[in-house]
Write an enzyme that holds these catalytic residues in place. Structure first.
Site, PDB file in Angstrom:
ATOM      1  N   THR A   1       0.851  -1.189   0.000  1.00  0.00           N
ATOM      2  CA  THR A   1       0.000   0.000   0.000  1.00  0.00           C
ATOM      3  C   THR A   1       0.885   1.236   0.000  1.00  0.00           C
ATOM      4  O   THR A   1       1.878   1.308   0.724  1.00  0.00           O
ATOM      5  CB  THR A   1      -0.936   0.031   1.219  1.00  0.00           C
ATOM      6  OG1 THR A   1      -1.856  -1.062   1.132  1.00  0.00           O
ATOM      7  CG2 THR A   1      -1.732   1.323   1.278  1.00  0.00           C
TER       8      THR A   1
ATOM      9  N   PHE B   1       1.111   5.175   0.782  1.00  0.00           N
ATOM     10  CA  PHE B   1       0.549   6.249   1.580  1.00  0.00           C
ATOM     11  C   PHE B   1       1.217   7.551   1.175  1.00  0.00           C
ATOM     12  O   PHE B   1       2.368   7.552   0.717  1.00  0.00           O
ATOM     13  CB  PHE B   1       0.804   6.021   3.075  1.00  0.00           C
ATOM     14  CG  PHE B   1       0.184   4.766   3.635  1.00  0.00           C
ATOM     15  CD1 PHE B   1      -0.981   4.829   4.383  1.00  0.00           C
ATOM     16  CD2 PHE B   1       0.766   3.525   3.429  1.00  0.00           C
ATOM     17  CE1 PHE B   1      -1.555   3.679   4.914  1.00  0.00           C
ATOM     18  CE2 PHE B   1       0.201   2.366   3.949  1.00  0.00           C
ATOM     19  CZ  PHE B   1      -0.960   2.448   4.691  1.00  0.00           C
TER      20      PHE B   1
END
Length: 354
Positions: free
Chosen positions: A254, A256
């Protein structure tokens, strides 16, 4: 104990004292810099340059990432001497967002969990937090649409990015899964572990909840359940890891972004994010992208999102290599501004160093 072993231990003790003395000297220098600057002490471009330089001169045997993690903590502790950095993130404690915030800002930062992604933006905009950390895309499940919409609507800038490998674990109070009747998890994690769950836990009822940390909390109070969450949540709620790394994609990551009231200066290895819209006419999208190619600017991401202004209208989120102050990037952006119906620079910032 052999003489060689004792000598080695004595040498380590001596080296530890030398390291401590050097750390104290470094901390005093950082304090003095704070006194001179008397403003924003956190400079993402400077931290990125330090971490890259240390990796480049690292003689081993410690791997580069280990060296960078150590020095990230040193910089975090030095920064906290002047002003502990307040960082808002999507909570509660134990989420992957918290892990991303700690990875980027180190253990000395004051982390502030919030209930929703838009609360992260509000906390920073209101001055209750210095920075925020929000997820924007996952390598398996794609873009986090709500975060992209908020970046478009909000005046805050992107000043950093964090790439976090996502390892999902099956957690429970029990020693085994035989007695489990239900499974708690965030919907995205259920999707990331879909095939594993179908093979191993097809009989369990799957209950989507607000976050993986919330799933772990619920499992800690429900002996007939299990949860999908990360290692931090397992430690926080005292759960057993019944199965580790159950994500379908072993490279599940992921991304960010760090948001604040400023972006970053040039660091030498940067990325610029922007959002734009094209006029509704043939060839309009080609006209937008052509200046990037002509000026030798590499586009690394193109993501469309429905615009809020009208039906079947779209905005495009673009990531390009380079800083907005780089000559080639600046020239391409100037032409893009002249051709696009709308352009907003979301920020220039260092490419994730760790």
């Amino acid at each position: 104990m052999s003489d060689e072993l004792q000598n080695l231990r004595n040498n380590i003790d001596r080296l530890d004292e030398e390291i401590l003395a050097r750390l104290a000297e470094r901390a005093r220098s950082a304090q003095r810099i704070g006194e001179i600057k008397q403003g924003n002490l956190y400079r993402p471009e400077r931290e990125a340059q330090v971490l890259r330089r240390l990796a480049a001169v690292n003689p081993g045997p410690l791997p580069d990432q280990a060296v960078q993690r150590i020095f990230r903590e040193i910089m975090s502790a030095c920064l906290a001497l002047e002003h502990p950095t307040k960082v808002a993130y999507l909570g509660p404690a134990g989420t992957f967002s918290e892990s991303a915030a700690r990875k980027h800002f180190g253990g000395a930062a004051a982390l502030m969990p919030t209930a929703a992604i838009d609360d992260v933006f509000r906390a920073v905009e209101a001055g209750n937090a210095d920075y925020g950390v929000v997820p924007v895309e996952n390598s398996t499940e794609g873009a986090v649409g709500g975060a992209l919409d908020l970046l478009l609507a909000n005046p805050l800038k992107i000043c950093g990015e964090v790439n976090l490998r996502i390892h999902q674990h099956l957690l429970s109070r029990a020693e085994g899964i035989g007695a489990a009747k239900r499974l708690y998890s965030h919907a995205q994690s259920l999707a990331q572990c879909h095939e594993w769950l179908n093979r191993n836990l097809a009989h369990l009822s799957r209950v989507p909840v607000a976050s993986n940390a919330e799933a772990a909390r619920m499992a800690s109070e429900d002996p007939e359940s299990c949860a999908i969450a990360g290692e931090a949540a397992a430690e926080l709620y005292g759960l057993n890891v019944l199965a580790a790394n159950i994500e379908d994609d072993p490279n599940n990551t992921t991304r960010f972004v760090v948001i604040g009231d400023h972006d970053a200066g040039p660091s030498g290895c940067d990325k610029t994010s922007l959002v734009c819209s094209a006029s509704n006419r043939p060839g309009a999208m080609h006209a937008l992208l052509e200046p990037l190619a002509r000026h030798g600017v590499d586009m690394t991401k193109l993501q469309s999102r429905p615009a809020r202004g009208g039906l079947w209208e779209y905005v495009f989120y673009v990531d390009i290599d380079g800083h907005r102050e780089d000559a080639s990037v600046a020239a391409a952006l100037q032409e893009l501004n002249e051709r696009a119906a709308f352009v907003k620079i979301l920020g220039s910032y260092p490419v994730a160093a760790i």
